[in-house]
Write an enzyme that holds these catalytic residues in place. Sequence first.
Site, PDB file in Angstrom:
ATOM      1  N   ARG A 138      33.364   0.398  -6.504  1.00  0.00           N
ATOM      2  CA  ARG A 138      32.845   1.266  -5.533  1.00  0.00           C
ATOM      3  C   ARG A 138      32.694   2.872  -5.998  1.00  0.00           C
ATOM      4  NH1 ARG A 138      39.603   2.178  -3.107  1.00  0.00           N
ATOM      5  NH2 ARG A 138      39.869   0.223  -2.536  1.00  0.00           N
ATOM      6  N   CYS A 157      14.462  10.068   0.775  1.00  0.00           N
ATOM      7  CA  CYS A 157      14.325   8.978   1.102  1.00  0.00           C
ATOM      8  C   CYS A 157      15.041   7.786   0.083  1.00  0.00           C
ATOM      9  CB  CYS A 157      12.236   8.805   0.220  1.00  0.00           C
ATOM     10  SG  CYS A 157      10.799   9.789   1.627  1.00  0.00           S
ATOM     11  N   ASP A 180       6.357   4.641   0.412  1.00  0.00           N
ATOM     12  CA  ASP A 180       4.492   5.318   0.268  1.00  0.00           C
ATOM     13  C   ASP A 180       4.238   4.549  -0.693  1.00  0.00           C
ATOM     14  OD1 ASP A 180       1.667   6.215  -0.021  1.00  0.00           O
ATOM     15  OD2 ASP A 180       1.695   8.169   0.579  1.00  0.00           O
ATOM     16  N   HIS A 218       5.437   1.080   3.375  1.00  0.00           N
ATOM     17  CA  HIS A 218       4.283   0.624   4.281  1.00  0.00           C
ATOM     18  C   HIS A 218       2.858   1.548   3.123  1.00  0.00           C
ATOM     19  CE1 HIS A 218       6.598   4.605   4.300  1.00  0.00           C
ATOM     20  NE2 HIS A 218       5.188   5.588   3.990  1.00  0.00           N
ATOM     21  N   TYR A 220      -0.771   3.857   3.371  1.00  0.00           N
ATOM     22  CA  TYR A 220      -0.978   4.657   4.555  1.00  0.00           C
ATOM     23  C   TYR A 220      -3.049   3.961   4.837  1.00  0.00           C
ATOM     24  CZ  TYR A 220       3.114   8.020   5.536  1.00  0.00           C
ATOM     25  OH  TYR A 220       3.500   8.520   5.285  1.00  0.00           O
TER      26      TYR A 220
END
Length: 276
Positions: A138, A157, A180, A218, A220
Amino acid sequence: MSKADEIFIAMCKSIIEEGISTEGEKVRPKWPDGSYAYTIKKFGVVNRYNLQEEFPAITLRKTYIKSAVDEILWIWQKKSNNINDLKSHIWDEWADEDGSIGKAYGYQLGVKHHYKEGDMDQVDRVLYDLKENPYSRRIMTNIYVHQDLSEMNLYPCAYSVTFNVTGDKLNAILNQRSQDVLAAGNWNVVQYAALLMMIAQVTGFKPGELVHVIADAHIYDKHIPIVKELIKRETYPAPKVTLNPEVKDFYKFTVDDFKVEDYKTGEQIKDIPIAI
């Protein structure tokens, strides 16, 4: 090449070759000129780094290890949400006129909670459990607090860390909702590898595995040609990163307690466009 290079290159190739484009979809981020910032993305990327093998810094380009450490200390040690307590300027665009980023990141880690053992914040609870209940399942933190999201200038994030002991090693899982890959791909890995080293040392363990789980990894649209060039570069062995063994209190660590040696890298990429 470093193992971190190998993982980074494989992740980038996978996103570019197999990812899904968001072009034409309803997206939030925009470029400074006001145009929408689309991405190529993959869902559920999982990368594993063994700190017993190497410190996971890429060599394709330089990751500023000590700056990354400074930011993780800002969040986890200082528990600050004010950019005036941070040496770098990476949070400047998210801060208000007083320097605050709202009830985000370090603010959440510093909130006291009531336990049967007493009142503690999330960091102190981790340190307590690793010393008193190391085989607990935990031991974790979570800064994605829904009741406070409206008062955060940026939703977290990297939002949750779970710590787990195996034998004499301390491991951690970093959960990240979004990344990013060009701007922050290795930055977060270096930060939480450093955090794992520090917490392991002060709780009597060796640093083990860092597992990085990214929900939305991802690249860009404006970053794709930069990434394609980056992953073709020559690579080098991982740097040697060591921690001052004399420090036994997490709150005593400074950036200078990290020693970085033999860090040879490719040329830095400057002026990366950042979507907001």
